[in-house]
Design a protein around this motif. Structure first.
Motif, PDB file in Angstrom:
ATOM      1  N   VAL A 184      81.366  30.298  82.814  1.00 37.27           N
ATOM      2  CA  VAL A 184      81.179  30.428  84.259  1.00 37.27           C
ATOM      3  C   VAL A 184      82.532  30.757  84.865  1.00 37.27           C
ATOM      4  CG1 VAL A 184      80.483  29.262  86.389  1.00 37.27           C
ATOM      5  CG2 VAL A 184      79.269  28.780  84.247  1.00 37.27           C
ATOM      6  N   ASP A 185      82.626  31.920  85.496  1.00 36.01           N
ATOM      7  CA  ASP A 185      83.898  32.389  86.055  1.00 36.01           C
ATOM      8  C   ASP A 185      85.009  32.372  85.003  1.00 36.01           C
ATOM      9  OD1 ASP A 185      82.754  32.801  88.568  1.00 36.01           O
ATOM     10  OD2 ASP A 185      83.083  30.713  89.149  1.00 36.01           O
ATOM     11  N   GLY A 186      84.641  32.700  83.776  1.00 35.02           N
ATOM     12  CA  GLY A 186      85.621  32.793  82.703  1.00 35.02           C
ATOM     13  C   GLY A 186      86.028  31.471  82.082  1.00 35.02           C
ATOM     14  N   VAL A 187      85.432  30.380  82.507  1.00 37.51           N
ATOM     15  CA  VAL A 187      85.819  29.052  82.033  1.00 37.51           C
ATOM     16  C   VAL A 187      84.853  28.587  80.941  1.00 37.51           C
ATOM     17  CG1 VAL A 187      86.194  26.637  82.679  1.00 37.51           C
ATOM     18  CG2 VAL A 187      86.813  28.470  84.270  1.00 37.51           C
ATOM     19  N   VAL A 188      85.415  28.160  79.804  1.00 41.42           N
ATOM     20  CA  VAL A 188      84.566  27.648  78.717  1.00 41.42           C
ATOM     21  C   VAL A 188      84.016  26.283  79.092  1.00 41.42           C
ATOM     22  CG1 VAL A 188      85.771  28.915  76.899  1.00 41.42           C
ATOM     23  CG2 VAL A 188      86.551  26.613  77.517  1.00 41.42           C
ATOM     24  N   ASN A 189      82.986  25.865  78.370  1.00 48.02           N
ATOM     25  CA  ASN A 189      82.320  24.598  78.669  1.00 48.02           C
ATOM     26  C   ASN A 189      81.912  23.922  77.366  1.00 48.02           C
ATOM     27  OD1 ASN A 189      79.821  25.929  77.886  1.00 48.02           O
ATOM     28  ND2 ASN A 189      79.876  26.914  79.891  1.00 48.02           N
ATOM     29  N   ASP A 190      81.064  22.903  77.467  1.00 53.72           N
ATOM     30  CA  ASP A 190      80.676  22.135  76.280  1.00 53.72           C
ATOM     31  C   ASP A 190      79.949  22.994  75.253  1.00 53.72           C
ATOM     32  OD1 ASP A 190      81.826  19.902  77.335  1.00 53.72           O
ATOM     33  OD2 ASP A 190      79.961  18.892  77.873  1.00 53.72           O
ATOM     34  N   TRP A 191      79.234  24.026  75.689  1.00 55.09           N
ATOM     35  CA  TRP A 191      78.580  24.897  74.710  1.00 55.09           C
ATOM     36  C   TRP A 191      79.621  25.497  73.758  1.00 55.09           C
ATOM     37  CZ3 TRP A 191      74.028  26.089  72.672  1.00 55.09           C
ATOM     38  CH2 TRP A 191      73.993  27.197  71.813  1.00 55.09           C
ATOM     39  N   HIS A 192      80.714  25.997  74.312  1.00 61.02           N
ATOM     40  CA  HIS A 192      81.744  26.618  73.481  1.00 61.02           C
ATOM     41  C   HIS A 192      82.414  25.595  72.569  1.00 61.02           C
ATOM     42  CE1 HIS A 192      81.284  29.168  77.097  1.00 61.02           C
ATOM     43  NE2 HIS A 192      81.463  30.165  76.249  1.00 61.02           N
ATOM     44  N   LEU A 193      82.635  24.395  73.082  1.00 60.95           N
ATOM     45  CA  LEU A 193      83.257  23.353  72.267  1.00 60.95           C
ATOM     46  C   LEU A 193      82.397  23.035  71.051  1.00 60.95           C
ATOM     47  CD1 LEU A 193      85.395  21.095  71.814  1.00 60.95           C
ATOM     48  CD2 LEU A 193      83.911  19.615  73.198  1.00 60.95           C
ATOM     49  N   VAL A 194      81.105  22.825  71.264  1.00 61.03           N
ATOM     50  CA  VAL A 194      80.216  22.477  70.154  1.00 61.03           C
ATOM     51  C   VAL A 194      80.021  23.675  69.232  1.00 61.03           C
ATOM     52  CG1 VAL A 194      77.883  21.718  69.554  1.00 61.03           C
ATOM     53  CG2 VAL A 194      79.068  20.677  71.501  1.00 61.03           C
ATOM     54  N   HIS A 195      79.830  24.848  69.813  1.00 61.68           N
ATOM     55  CA  HIS A 195      79.655  26.073  69.021  1.00 61.68           C
ATOM     56  C   HIS A 195      80.825  26.285  68.061  1.00 61.68           C
ATOM     57  CE1 HIS A 195      79.442  30.359  68.090  1.00 61.68           C
ATOM     58  NE2 HIS A 195      80.563  30.562  68.768  1.00 61.68           N
ATOM     59  N   GLY A 228      88.083  42.907  83.382  1.00 60.27           N
ATOM     60  CA  GLY A 228      88.059  43.271  81.972  1.00 60.27           C
ATOM     61  C   GLY A 228      87.012  42.530  81.181  1.00 60.27           C
ATOM     62  N   ARG A 229      86.172  41.743  81.854  1.00 64.59           N
ATOM     63  CA  ARG A 229      85.071  41.074  81.158  1.00 64.59           C
ATOM     64  C   ARG A 229      84.002  42.084  80.741  1.00 64.59           C
ATOM     65  NH1 ARG A 229      83.087  37.145  85.690  1.00 64.59           N
ATOM     66  NH2 ARG A 229      83.843  38.907  86.916  1.00 64.59           N
ATOM     67  N   ILE A 230      83.306  41.758  79.673  1.00 62.29           N
ATOM     68  CA  ILE A 230      82.139  42.556  79.285  1.00 62.29           C
ATOM     69  C   ILE A 230      80.991  42.226  80.232  1.00 62.29           C
ATOM     70  CG2 ILE A 230      80.576  43.186  77.408  1.00 62.29           C
ATOM     71  CD1 ILE A 230      82.649  41.789  75.507  1.00 62.29           C
ATOM     72  N   THR A 231      80.731  40.941  80.411  1.00 55.74           N
ATOM     73  CA  THR A 231      79.639  40.460  81.256  1.00 55.74           C
ATOM     74  C   THR A 231      80.157  39.333  82.142  1.00 55.74           C
ATOM     75  OG1 THR A 231      78.831  38.586  79.927  1.00 55.74           O
ATOM     76  CG2 THR A 231      78.137  40.802  79.242  1.00 55.74           C
ATOM     77  N   HIS A 232      79.301  38.881  83.037  1.00 59.63           N
ATOM     78  CA  HIS A 232      79.644  37.744  83.894  1.00 59.63           C
ATOM     79  C   HIS A 232      79.814  36.459  83.088  1.00 59.63           C
ATOM     80  CE1 HIS A 232      79.377  39.234  88.076  1.00 59.63           C
ATOM     81  NE2 HIS A 232      78.541  40.140  87.582  1.00 59.63           N
ATOM     82  N   GLY A 233      79.324  36.424  81.870  1.00 60.16           N
ATOM     83  CA  GLY A 233      79.397  35.203  81.069  1.00 60.16           C
ATOM     84  C   GLY A 233      80.579  35.135  80.123  1.00 60.16           C
ATOM     85  N   ASP A 234      81.511  36.077  80.236  1.00 58.33           N
ATOM     86  CA  ASP A 234      82.625  36.127  79.285  1.00 58.33           C
ATOM     87  C   ASP A 234      83.693  35.068  79.571  1.00 58.33           C
ATOM     88  OD1 ASP A 234      81.257  38.383  78.512  1.00 58.33           O
ATOM     89  OD2 ASP A 234      83.052  39.513  78.093  1.00 58.33           O
ATOM     90  N   VAL A 235      84.365  34.654  78.507  1.00 56.68           N
ATOM     91  CA  VAL A 235      85.505  33.751  78.606  1.00 56.68           C
ATOM     92  C   VAL A 235      86.711  34.549  79.088  1.00 56.68           C
ATOM     93  CG1 VAL A 235      87.078  32.273  77.263  1.00 56.68           C
ATOM     94  CG2 VAL A 235      84.609  32.255  76.795  1.00 56.68           C
ATOM     95  N   GLY A 236      87.615  33.878  79.835  1.00 53.67           N
ATOM     96  CA  GLY A 236      88.804  34.560  80.321  1.00 53.67           C
ATOM     97  C   GLY A 236      90.048  33.705  80.257  1.00 53.67           C
ATOM     98  N   LEU A 237      91.185  34.377  80.353  1.00 57.81           N
ATOM     99  CA  LEU A 237      92.477  33.711  80.493  1.00 57.81           C
ATOM    100  C   LEU A 237      93.312  34.456  81.538  1.00 57.81           C
ATOM    101  CD1 LEU A 237      93.849  32.458  77.031  1.00 57.81           C
ATOM    102  CD2 LEU A 237      93.575  31.136  79.137  1.00 57.81           C
TER     103      LEU A 237
END
Length: 387
Positions: free
Chosen positions: A32-43, A66-75
């Motif tokens: 969400v807005d490039g921020v990872v969450n618990d899904w990414h941690l467990v994955h 530079g995101r592919i989609t709205h759901g992409d991770v960012g820094l």
């Protein structure tokens, strides 16, 4: 008994991975807005618990556009560091080298999440809140008919992008990652500079191979300048476009040599993706179909490589390393099917009596005791073992 080649540690600059298995970056389209969450941690955490030597976070955008989609991770801002730091720490605490891939989607930005179609955004996507944004590329050529036409990057904008890559790299350092990969594959921005099919520029950043390599190599130089000398840097490439008139393997050998001269330690040898989805390949797909690219680049550019692409079986992965075709083997969707792929491969390739010694102690303790009972059962055979 000596370790199978796949399970021999490998040292890259100042870090040592416990084995030669790398989990490929696989976009989850769930940030969400490039921020990872618990899904990414467990994955990602599952793969470290599953024994992999290196676990790489998915393509992480260096700019919001530079995101592919709205759901992409960012820094692209500091608020994205802490959640990624949590993931890096978990991977490291569970024995894996925490790695991250930095990327810019270029003309393949502003598209659908794959489960909505994996194509250009539609009015239906916009009703879900996924609004399009302006995109950029080396030349104003849309990826396919019906896709957004990118704005051609001006020379003034190159400096801004290099600043974005530099800042994202420094954030990756702060988050605690120990390996970084620059994404130059699959039709995204840096690949689109390299391919003569998508780069029609007539200035210093286009034309012949030297011109087309100029900006990707500047990105590599920028990243390497701020990425610690003690940590390895990889580059993922599309070794061939698989399309007439596109990148050929000889081009990638030259690019790998130039990348090595700028401090790159590994070439991650994928292919295709210039047109269509990132996983689209214009060459016949079979088991290990991209391994010959890794083998050729390893030999001719004299640089360690990562083999990837339909590597499913432990014997297959073992053979790649044993025969010197690549230094690391990247497992992607097979790891989604079996997050413990690495541990299961170790069971199959070794003959040690302490079957579960390398499993997380929270699991191994139970499984060792179960096995002692199972061995008493008539006709029982331990899964994933040759014997």
């Amino acid at each position: 008994m000596s370790q199978p080649p796949l399970f021999r540690p490998i040292t890259l600059r100042g870090i040592t991975a416990r084995n030669r298995v790398l989990i490929s970056p696989m976009c989850q389209y769930s940030a969400v807005d490039g921020v990872v969450n618990d899904w990414h941690l467990v994955h990602l955490g599952k793969f470290a618990q599953g024994g992999a030597g290196i676990v790489m976070v998915e393509a992480t955008a260096v700019t919001a556009n530079g995101r592919i989609t709205h759901g992409d991770v960012g820094l692209w801002h500091d608020g994205q560091i802490k959640p990624l730091e949590r993931i890096a720490a978990f991977l490291r605490d569970n024995g894996a080298v925490p790695a991250i891939q930095l990327a810019h989607a270029g003309r393949k930005a502003s598209m659908q999440r794959p489960w909505y179609g994996n194509a250009a955004l539609t009015p239906e996507d916009q009703t879900r809140g996924d609004l399009p944004w302006p995109i950029v590329a080396p030349s104003p050529i849309p990826m396919e008919e019906g896709w957004l036409t990118p704005q051609e990057l001006s020379e003034d904008e190159f400096g801004e992008l290099l600043d974005a890559w530099r800042a994202a790299t420094l954030r990756a350092v702060e988050a605690g990652f120990e390996m970084l990969e620059v994404h130059c594959a699959h039709g995204y921005l840096l690949h689109s500079f390299l391919s003569p099919l998508s780069n029609k520029r007539t200035d210093a950043y286009g034309g012949n191979r030297t011109g087309r390599m100029r900006f990707p190599l500047q990105v590599i130089e920028t990243v390497r300048a701020v990425w610690p000398d003690t940590l390895p840097l990889a580059v993922r490439i599309s070794s061939v476009d698989g399309v007439d008139g596109g990148i050929e393997l000889a081009d990638s050998v030259v690019f790998a040599r130039e990348a090595k001269a700028r401090g790159v330690d590994l070439i991650d040898c994928s292919s295709g993706g210039l047109l269509g989805s990132a996983t689209a390949a214009g060459i016949p797909r079979g088991y290990g179909f991209q391994v010959p690219f890794a083998e050729t680049i390893r030999k001719e550019a004299e640089i360690p490589t990562i083999a990837v692409g339909l590597i499913l079986h432990p014997d297959q992965a073992e053979s790649i390393v044993e025969r010197g075709q690549a230094d690391l083997v990247a497992i992607g969707r097979e790891a989604l099917f079996d997050p413990n792929w690495t541990l299961h491969a170790q069971l199959e390739l070794t003959e040690e009596k302490e079957t579960f010694a390398d499993w997380p102690k929270q699991y191994g303790w139970w499984l060792e005791r179960r096995e002692s009972g199972l061995r008493k059962l008539e006709g029982w055979k331990l899964p994933f073992r040759r014997n």
